[in-house]
Every structure is written in structure tokens, then in C-alpha cells.
Write a protein that holds these residues in place. Structure first.
Motif, short mmCIF file in Angstrom:
data_model
loop_
_atom_site.label_atom_id
_atom_site.label_comp_id
_atom_site.label_asym_id
_atom_site.label_seq_id
_atom_site.Cartn_x
_atom_site.Cartn_y
_atom_site.Cartn_z
N CYS A 26 0.83 -1.20 0.00
CA CYS A 26 0.00 0.00 0.00
C CYS A 26 0.87 1.26 0.00
N VAL A 27 1.94 1.24 0.79
CA VAL A 27 2.82 2.40 0.90
C VAL A 27 3.66 2.59 -0.35
N GLU A 28 4.22 1.51 -0.89
CA GLU A 28 5.22 1.63 -1.96
C GLU A 28 4.65 1.55 -3.37
N LYS A 29 3.52 0.89 -3.53
CA LYS A 29 3.06 0.57 -4.88
C LYS A 29 1.76 1.24 -5.28
N VAL A 30 1.23 2.12 -4.43
CA VAL A 30 -0.08 2.72 -4.69
C VAL A 30 -0.01 4.24 -4.57
N ASP A 31 -0.67 4.91 -5.48
CA ASP A 31 -0.82 6.37 -5.43
C ASP A 31 -2.22 6.65 -4.87
N ALA A 32 -2.28 7.22 -3.66
CA ALA A 32 -3.57 7.48 -3.02
C ALA A 32 -3.50 8.72 -2.17
N VAL A 33 -4.62 9.42 -2.07
CA VAL A 33 -4.70 10.62 -1.23
C VAL A 33 -4.51 10.25 0.24
N LYS A 34 -5.16 9.15 0.66
CA LYS A 34 -5.02 8.65 2.03
C LYS A 34 -4.59 7.19 2.00
N LYS A 35 -3.76 6.83 2.97
CA LYS A 35 -3.33 5.43 3.10
C LYS A 35 -3.60 4.96 4.52
N ILE A 36 -4.20 3.78 4.60
CA ILE A 36 -4.60 3.22 5.89
C ILE A 36 -4.03 1.81 6.02
N GLY A 37 -3.46 1.51 7.17
CA GLY A 37 -2.95 0.16 7.45
C GLY A 37 -3.76 -0.49 8.56
N TRP A 38 -4.04 -1.78 8.41
CA TRP A 38 -4.85 -2.53 9.37
C TRP A 38 -3.96 -3.54 10.08
N VAL A 39 -4.02 -3.59 11.40
CA VAL A 39 -3.28 -4.58 12.19
C VAL A 39 -4.30 -5.42 12.94
N HIS A 40 -4.35 -6.72 12.64
CA HIS A 40 -5.39 -7.59 13.19
C HIS A 40 -4.96 -8.37 14.41
N ASN A 41 -3.75 -8.14 14.90
CA ASN A 41 -3.25 -8.93 16.02
C ASN A 41 -2.58 -8.07 17.07
N ASP A 42 -2.29 -8.68 18.20
CA ASP A 42 -1.45 -8.09 19.23
C ASP A 42 -0.06 -7.92 18.60
N TYR A 43 0.33 -6.68 18.30
CA TYR A 43 1.57 -6.44 17.55
C TYR A 43 2.78 -7.08 18.23
N ASP A 44 2.85 -6.99 19.54
CA ASP A 44 4.03 -7.48 20.25
C ASP A 44 4.19 -8.99 20.18
N LYS A 45 3.12 -9.70 19.81
CA LYS A 45 3.20 -11.16 19.72
C LYS A 45 3.53 -11.63 18.30
N LEU A 46 3.61 -10.70 17.36
CA LEU A 46 3.85 -11.09 15.97
C LEU A 46 5.32 -11.33 15.66
N GLY A 47 6.22 -10.95 16.56
CA GLY A 47 7.65 -11.17 16.33
C GLY A 47 8.25 -10.27 15.28
N LEU A 48 7.60 -9.15 14.99
CA LEU A 48 8.08 -8.24 13.94
C LEU A 48 9.14 -7.28 14.47
N ASP A 49 9.90 -6.73 13.55
CA ASP A 49 10.90 -5.72 13.88
C ASP A 49 10.25 -4.34 13.77
N PRO A 50 9.98 -3.67 14.89
CA PRO A 50 9.33 -2.36 14.83
C PRO A 50 10.14 -1.33 14.04
N ALA A 51 11.48 -1.46 14.06
CA ALA A 51 12.32 -0.52 13.32
C ALA A 51 12.08 -0.61 11.82
N PHE A 52 11.68 -1.79 11.36
CA PHE A 52 11.32 -1.96 9.94
C PHE A 52 9.95 -1.34 9.68
N ASP A 53 8.99 -1.64 10.54
CA ASP A 53 7.62 -1.19 10.30
C ASP A 53 7.44 0.32 10.45
N ILE A 54 8.25 0.95 11.29
CA ILE A 54 8.05 2.39 11.50
C ILE A 54 8.24 3.17 10.21
N ASN A 55 9.09 2.67 9.32
CA ASN A 55 9.29 3.34 8.03
C ASN A 55 8.01 3.38 7.20
#
Length: 397
Positions: free
Chosen positions: A139-168
Motif C-alpha cells: 500500500c505504501v510503496e506501490k499505490v498512489d492514493a490521497v489517504k493510506k490506511i494500514g490494518w493490524v489484526h493482532n497483538d503487535y508485540d506477539k507477531l515477532g516483527l521488527d518495529p524498526a522496519f515497520d516504523i518506516n
């Protein structure tokens, strides 16, 4: 003039997020919105449930070649003069094989996968990455849109993701939507600089639709024996869902003399492991892996108990559906459990171990009065969430 919306999702193969998207799309006012849907896979049990107004965008040829098995993919890409993309395909495979955890693997593989995906040649009023990770990155890199919205369906801290990557990526979103207050609190704590962007929109469920579908199959879907209790769980066959704990619990229930069958609706990469675990515990006559069911509602309606043994959840849509069908419910005490179940009133919340789960299920099986009380309470609640679509409209402006 109608607004143009784009939803982005990996697939509609299975899962609560996928079911939630189909439910949301069924509620949209198509008199006001044109809706495109970008999927990385056009296969899945929910594809046939998409409203006819939704336009599914085609996939580009380079992506189709990229997703072939490794050797075939590399040959095709080199043959078509795309040596750089062939290298990305090789590195994508290396990342998948060297990164154990699903979240970091998807983050690490994105830059290679992204090289195979074209930007969408259309300007949208809003683009919505409807699932954490790849959907948001696209959505961020491949789409031209006036507004961009991201949906998170889980407890973020349990997903094992790198927040430093996602903050970008979160930095470039106008809004971040999640499915419960607890999930929102976790996001705000993990990304304090994004605090003002976080909103809660609950999964959309329609009691009218669910009850109609639940009555479509009136035959006994379980073929139960006399005196046998039926337990049902729904979810991807994934470590997150805690089905290993369910099997350990089943062993305890057998040892305690209970007659039951525990059915699991879902599919995933743990099928072989769970099948072996069922056999190792001698539970072949008690546990059934039913696979995917486009209409799970007759199974929920005809079950005696709905059990969710997850390690973590955002807001499990299957629990909401079990509540609508007035089932006695047992859930493990994952971080967002109390967002969905009022303990002792709407269901039972138990500790995340086989002894506690077996004790809770044994109690529900033994005490008919508790089952009746829980079911009666749920039958009196107003559980539809169709009005949640209005919250999305507010974000779209």
C-alpha cells in the motif's frame, strides 16, 4: 462523484482477517464508492463470497513468474531478460529458508518480492492495506492514493516483527486501524510517535447473515455418538492458535473418562505436525482436522462447546460468531481475551495450560446449568457490528 477505494490483501484463502474483509466489503455503500481489490493470490475459499461490485485487479506477468517454484522461476525470468529479478527470486528463497519466524521472514523478503510487483497505474482516494506486513508495505510503496490506511489484526508485540522496519511504513500511513482496545494500547506503546493515528474498528459481523447460514445445513454435521460432547475450534493450523495445547488437553479429557470429539476447522503448515501429535497421544477417535469450510456456521451451531486455545489474538472473529450463535465458550487467557469475553458471564477464560483448559471444558461438559446460563445470556445480547463501517467512512473523509 464516487470515491475510488483500493483494498490490499495477500489472499482470501482462510483466516479471520480474510473473513473480516469479506464481511466489510459486503457492508460498503457501492452507491458512494468504487472498490478495487488487489490480491497476491486469486485462489481461496472466500473468493466466491466477494460482492459482485468488487473489481479484483490482475497480477502482472513478472510477479506470476516470480511465484513459480525456484528453478522454474529463475529460468523463466532469465529467459525473459530479467536477470536482476531472477537474483531477487533467489534471495527471496534464501530469506525464506534462513529466517525461522514468519514475521521477520515476511519483512526480510519484502524488498525482493516488491521488485516483482508493478505500481498500480491508478490514483485512489484511499488505499487500505488490510493486514499487517506485506499488505501495508504494498500500500505504501506501490499505490498512489490521497489517504493510506494500514490494518493490524493482532497483538503487535506477539507477531515477532521488527518495529524498526515497520516504523518506516507506519510513518507514511494516515491512519493505523486495529481491532480491539487492547491491540490499540499495544500499538500506541510500541509506536508512541504514531499514537494519534491509531483507531479501533471492530470486525464486522452480521447476526442475520450468520444465523441464516447456520441453518443452511440442518443434518448432523458431526455424526456424533450417543452421549458424546462436541467441541469445536476454528483457526489456521499455526502455532499462534495453540492447537498443540488443545491436543494435550484432549489427552487429559480421555484420561478423565470423557466421551467427546474435538473438531478443528482450518488449514495451515502445522497439519502434519498436529496429525502426528494426535496419533502419538492415541486421539485419532477424538480429534478431527476438518480442513477449510466456506460455511462454518452449521458446525458452530451444532457444537456443544466452542474452544479457543490461542497463544495470542487481536480479536478473534470466530469467537464473535460463536457468541452470536449462543455457544458456551472457553478461551485461554491471551492478552486480548477480556476484550471479547466477560469471564463467567459470556464464557470461561482459563490459564494457558492443559490442566486449566481440561478443567474448564470438563466443567462445561459436567454442568449443564452453566452451559445453559452462558447460552441464555449470549442470546439476549445485541452482537451485530455492522455499524462499524461508519468508523471507516469517517477515516475516509
Amino acid at each position: 462523484m464516487k470515491k475510488n477505494l483500493l483494498f490490499v490483501m495477500p489472499s482470501l484463502s482462510a483466516g479471520g482477517g480474510e473473513r473480516s474483509l469479506v464481511n466489510l466489503l459486503s457492508q460498503i455503500n457501492y452507491g458512494e464508492f468504487n472498490v478495487d481489490l488487489f490480491l497476491l493470490s486469486h485462489e481461496g475459499i472466500f473468493m466466491d463470497l466477494l460482492p459482485e461490485e468488487v473489481n479484483v485487479l490482475p497480477l502482472n506477468d513478472s510477479y506470476s513468474q516470480f511465484t513459480q517454484p525456484l528453478l522454474s522461476s529463475v529460468r523463466q525470468l532469465i529467459g525473459s531478460g530479467s536477470a536482476g529479478l531472477a537474483y531477487s527470486r533467489l534471495m527471496f528463497s534464501v530469506t525464506n529458508h534462513t529466517t525461522k519466524e514468519v514475521g521477520p521472514r515476511e519483512q526480510g523478503g519484502w524488498k525482493y518480492l516488491a521488485s516483482s510487483l508493478n505500481k498500480i497505474n491508478k490514483k485512489y482516494d484511499a488505499a487500505i492495506g488490510f493486514l499487517e506486513k506485506t499488505s501495508i508495505y504494498f500500500c505504501v510503496e506501490k499505490v498512489d492514493a490521497v489517504k493510506k490506511i494500514g490494518w493490524v489484526h493482532n497483538d503487535y508485540d506477539k507477531l515477532g516483527l521488527d518495529p524498526a522496519f515497520d516504523i518506516n511504513y507506519f510513518d507514511k500511513l494516515d491512519h493505523i486501524v486495529t481491532v480491539s482496545q487492547e491491540c490499540a494500547s499495544i500499538l500506541k506503546k510500541r509506536f508512541p510517535e504514531q499514537h494519534h493515528k491509531v483507531h479501533v474498528i471492530h470486525n464486522i459481523v452480521s447476526p442475520k447473515v450468520i444465523k441464516h447460514l447456520a441453518n443452511k445445513d440442518t443434518a448432523d454435521v458431526y455424526n456424533r455418538k450417543e452421549g458424546e460432547f462436541v467441541i469445536l475450534s476454528i483457526g489456521r493450523l499455526h502455532e499462534q492458535k495453540g492447537f498443540e495445547l488443545a491436543i494435550q488437553t484432549g489427552r487429559r479429557l480421555v484420561d478423565n473418562g470423557w466421551s467427546f470429539q474435538w473438531n478443528i476447522i482450518g488449514e495451515g503448515d502445522e497439519r502434519e505436525k498436529l496429525t502426528e501429535l494426535i496419533a502419538a497421544n492415541g486421539l485419532e477417535n477424538h480429534f478431527k482436522l476438518l480442513g477449510l469450510k466456506p460455511n462454518p456456521y452449521p458446525y458452530i451451531k451444532q457444537a456443544d462447546i466452542y474452544a479457543q486455545t490461542s497463544k495470542f489474538e487481536g480479536k478473534a472473529i470466530a469467537i464473535d460468531e460463536a457468541k452470536i450463535l449462543s455457544k458456551p465458550i472457553l478461551v485461554t487467557n491471551f492478552s486480548t481475551a477480556k476484550d471479547q469475553i466477560e469471564d463467567g458471564i459470556e464464557g470461561l477464560i482459563v490459564d494457558m495450560n492443559s490442566e486449566a483448559v481440561a478443567a474448564g471444558i470438563g466443567r462445561l461438559m459436567h454442568e449443564k446449568g452453566i452451559r445453559n446460563r452462558l447460552s441464555e445470556h449470549l442470546s439476549l445480547l445485541q452482537l451485530g457490528t455492522e455499524e462499524e463501517i461508519e468508523k471507516l467512512y469517517q477515516l475516509l473523509g
